[in-house]
Design an enzyme around this catalytic site. Structure first.
Site, PDB file in Angstrom:
ATOM      1  N   SER A 249      11.977  40.971  12.579  1.00  0.00           N
ATOM      2  CA  SER A 249      12.404  42.013  13.506  1.00  0.00           C
ATOM      3  C   SER A 249      13.897  42.205  13.416  1.00  0.00           C
ATOM      4  O   SER A 249      14.630  41.355  12.924  1.00  0.00           O
ATOM      5  CB  SER A 249      11.977  41.671  14.934  1.00  0.00           C
ATOM      6  OG  SER A 249      13.021  40.986  15.586  1.00  0.00           O
ATOM      7  N   LYS A 250      14.300  43.353  13.889  1.00  0.00           N
ATOM      8  CA  LYS A 250      15.689  43.763  13.892  1.00  0.00           C
ATOM      9  C   LYS A 250      16.562  42.671  14.532  1.00  0.00           C
ATOM     10  O   LYS A 250      17.699  42.463  14.146  1.00  0.00           O
ATOM     11  CB  LYS A 250      15.748  45.024  14.742  1.00  0.00           C
ATOM     12  CG  LYS A 250      16.860  45.973  14.431  1.00  0.00           C
ATOM     13  CD  LYS A 250      16.534  47.275  15.139  1.00  0.00           C
ATOM     14  CE  LYS A 250      17.746  48.114  15.394  1.00  0.00           C
ATOM     15  NZ  LYS A 250      17.412  49.370  16.033  1.00  0.00           N
ATOM     16  N   ARG A 251      15.948  41.992  15.491  1.00  0.00           N
ATOM     17  CA  ARG A 251      16.670  40.968  16.228  1.00  0.00           C
ATOM     18  C   ARG A 251      17.215  39.865  15.315  1.00  0.00           C
ATOM     19  O   ARG A 251      18.230  39.261  15.570  1.00  0.00           O
ATOM     20  CB  ARG A 251      15.725  40.344  17.252  1.00  0.00           C
ATOM     21  CG  ARG A 251      16.377  40.118  18.556  1.00  0.00           C
ATOM     22  CD  ARG A 251      15.421  39.950  19.725  1.00  0.00           C
ATOM     23  NE  ARG A 251      14.018  39.855  19.417  1.00  0.00           N
ATOM     24  CZ  ARG A 251      13.255  38.843  19.812  1.00  0.00           C
ATOM     25  NH1 ARG A 251      13.789  37.833  20.455  1.00  0.00           N
ATOM     26  NH2 ARG A 251      11.966  38.868  19.585  1.00  0.00           N
TER      27      ARG A 251
END
Ligand code: GLU
Length: 482
Positions: A249-251
């Site tokens: 994920s972008k996280r």
């Protein structure tokens, strides 16, 4: 087989996640494999998430990745508009029709009432309160301008089932499903409604998307059934993970297609790599062009288990693509990286390319590899000492002096020719070849590590500069020994 129509339906978030691109790629490959049509649809009904310029990112990504849509906002195939915000009236019309068919109903419940439905756990299922309103009551509320949403009327009993092309038989008890909102109070459809209406109206018969939709698909099927529409086939794709626990994920950074391009990955290598995230061809081949991917793509090769995004593997694959390049191609494609490195304006990119092709896996490694070419000047002569090779400073000086005598008469200043000339000297004097090549490489570069040996460095530097550096290094050694 009926004519295949697949679609990629990204939301314009300004960012093309590797996972989205994989979905896009599979939908494209499946369509092309079956001589079908690949449609691009922009799902921008969530205005809060809307980012300016985000649609351009989508076009740019597809184009760079070599994924060509047959229909889309910029390519009308007769099924438009292909942007959801331009289809608002269509959804409202179909929602009304669905209400008439009993598949949906108006709901006027206030926020406060909805909040009171909670069981304290934060989970609350709508209780179908407004389903019992009479047509007259509904009309009166609508006429009075009361705010409303339209909800799906999911049966409370029974089981909804379908067969997914990847995950097989899926059955969800209707009681587990919510009467989801189909039309929001702002008149915009939710994904739950728009995806069905659009897929039907756009004649999409193979819906290919992430696994997060696997268990809501029965709800979508109920909508198809309520309208009397034919259900599409579904292919849900396993998630891509960062590691065993975490979804990519972008996280956690490093998930954006364009960031990888900026790091010097080749789009064709990224596409090739992500094709393998959840799918493999029968012969387990790894390096495949888009053309080969289209040919080999097959639902049977899609795995049900999550795949792990392994950047080291993608880098390796990228390196395999680089190894197949000619120096010309490398110089052209790596130009921005070469321009920003120590060789800019000073060295012949074709010569540099020849050295770097076997030595870099991604273009961002170029800068470090050629940094030693930034300048040449005083360096520590202790570097010449090499115990294992039995190289002492006096020996280095002797060898370099010999080079300085022989090399000026070499006309053909190429790696190969210089290798031959120096090899002969070593043989004549009964020296190990390393006892000449190592000191010479150091003398020409002043650097402990270089991409290539003495003669490759000499070719890159050219005769005049090589001889100048050789003289300088001899001086340095003499000084050190004095
Ligand atoms: N807009 C949805 C998304 O980006 C598309 C899902 C689908 O393919 O149906 O997740």
């Amino acid at each position: 087989m009926e004519k295949v129509r697949t679609r990629f339906a990204p939301s314009p978030t300004g960012f093309m996640h590797i996972g989205n691109l994989r979905t896009c790629l599979y939908a494209y490959l499946f369509a092309k494999k079956h001589n079908g049509t690949f449609v691009l649809r922009i799902e921008d009904t969530d205005r809060e998430r809307y980012v300016d310029g985000a649609v351009d990112v989508i076009y740019r990504t597809l184009q760079t990745a070599g994924i060509t849509h047959d229909e889309g906002p910029d390519k009308d195939g007769g099924y438009g508009p292909y942007i959801q915000s331009e289809r608002k009236d269509i959804y409202m019309r179909y929602a009304r029709e669905l209400v008439e068919r009993g598949g949906a109903y108006y709901c006027f419940c206030t926020k406060e009432r909805l909040a009171s439905l909670g069981d304290g756990s934060g989970v609350h299922k709508y209780d179908k309160h407004c389903l019992s309103l009479s047509p007259q009551e509904v009309k009166a509320k609508l006429d009075a301008g009361e705010p409303f949403v339209i909800r799906q009327n999911v049966p409370t009993e029974g089981v909804s089932e379908y067969d997914d092309m990847v995950f097989g038989h899926i059955a969800v008890p209707n009681a587990d499903m919510e009467d989801n909102i189909l039309i929001k109070s702002d008149g915009m459809p939710t994904y739950n409604f728009a995806n069905v209406v659009d897929d039907h109206l756009m004649a999409i018969n193979y819906v290919i998307r992430g696994m997060e939709y696997l268990s809501s698909t029965p709800k979508y099927n109920l909508l198809y059934d309520a309208f009397g529409w034919e259900r599409p086939h579904y292919m849900h794709l396993p998630p891509i993970m960062k590691d065993a626990q975490r979804k990519l994920s972008k996280r956690y950074g490093d998930t954006n297609f364009e960031d990888f391009l900026a790091k010097g990955y080749l789009p064709e290598a990224i596409v090739n790599y992500i094709a393998l995230l959840g799918w493999s061809p029968k012969d387990n081949r790894e390096k495949m062009s888009m053309h080969e991917l289209v040919e080999l793509f097959d639902v049977d090769g899609i795995s049900k288990s999550p795949s792990i995004f392994d950047e080291a593997k993608m880098k390796w694959l990228n390196g395999e693509y680089i190894k197949c390049m000619t120096p010309r191609e490398f110089a052209d494609r790596a130009k921005p990286f070469l321009d920003a490195s120590a060789v800019a304006g000073k060295f012949d990119y074709l010569k540099v390319a020849k050295l770097l092709i076997p030595r870099v896996e991604i273009f961002s490694e170029i800068a470090d590899k050629v940094e030693f070419l930034r300048g040449f000047g005083k360096y520590d002569p202790a570097m010449f000492e090499h115990k294992k090779m039995k190289i002492t400073l006096p020996l280095a000086l002797e060898v370099l002096t010999q080079c300085a005598e022989v090399l000026p008469s070499v006309d053909e200043w190429t790696d190969e020719n210089l290798k031959a000339v120096l090899g002969e000297i070593a043989q004549k004097d009964g020296r190990k070849s390393g006892q000449i090549f190592l000191p010479l490489r150091l003398a020409l570069t002043g650097a402990a590590t270089t991409p290539g040996g003495a003669t490759e460095m000499a070719e890159l530097l050219g005769k005049e500069e090589s001889l100048r550096r050789l003289d300088f290094s001899i001086g340095l050694l003499k000084e050190a020994l004095a």
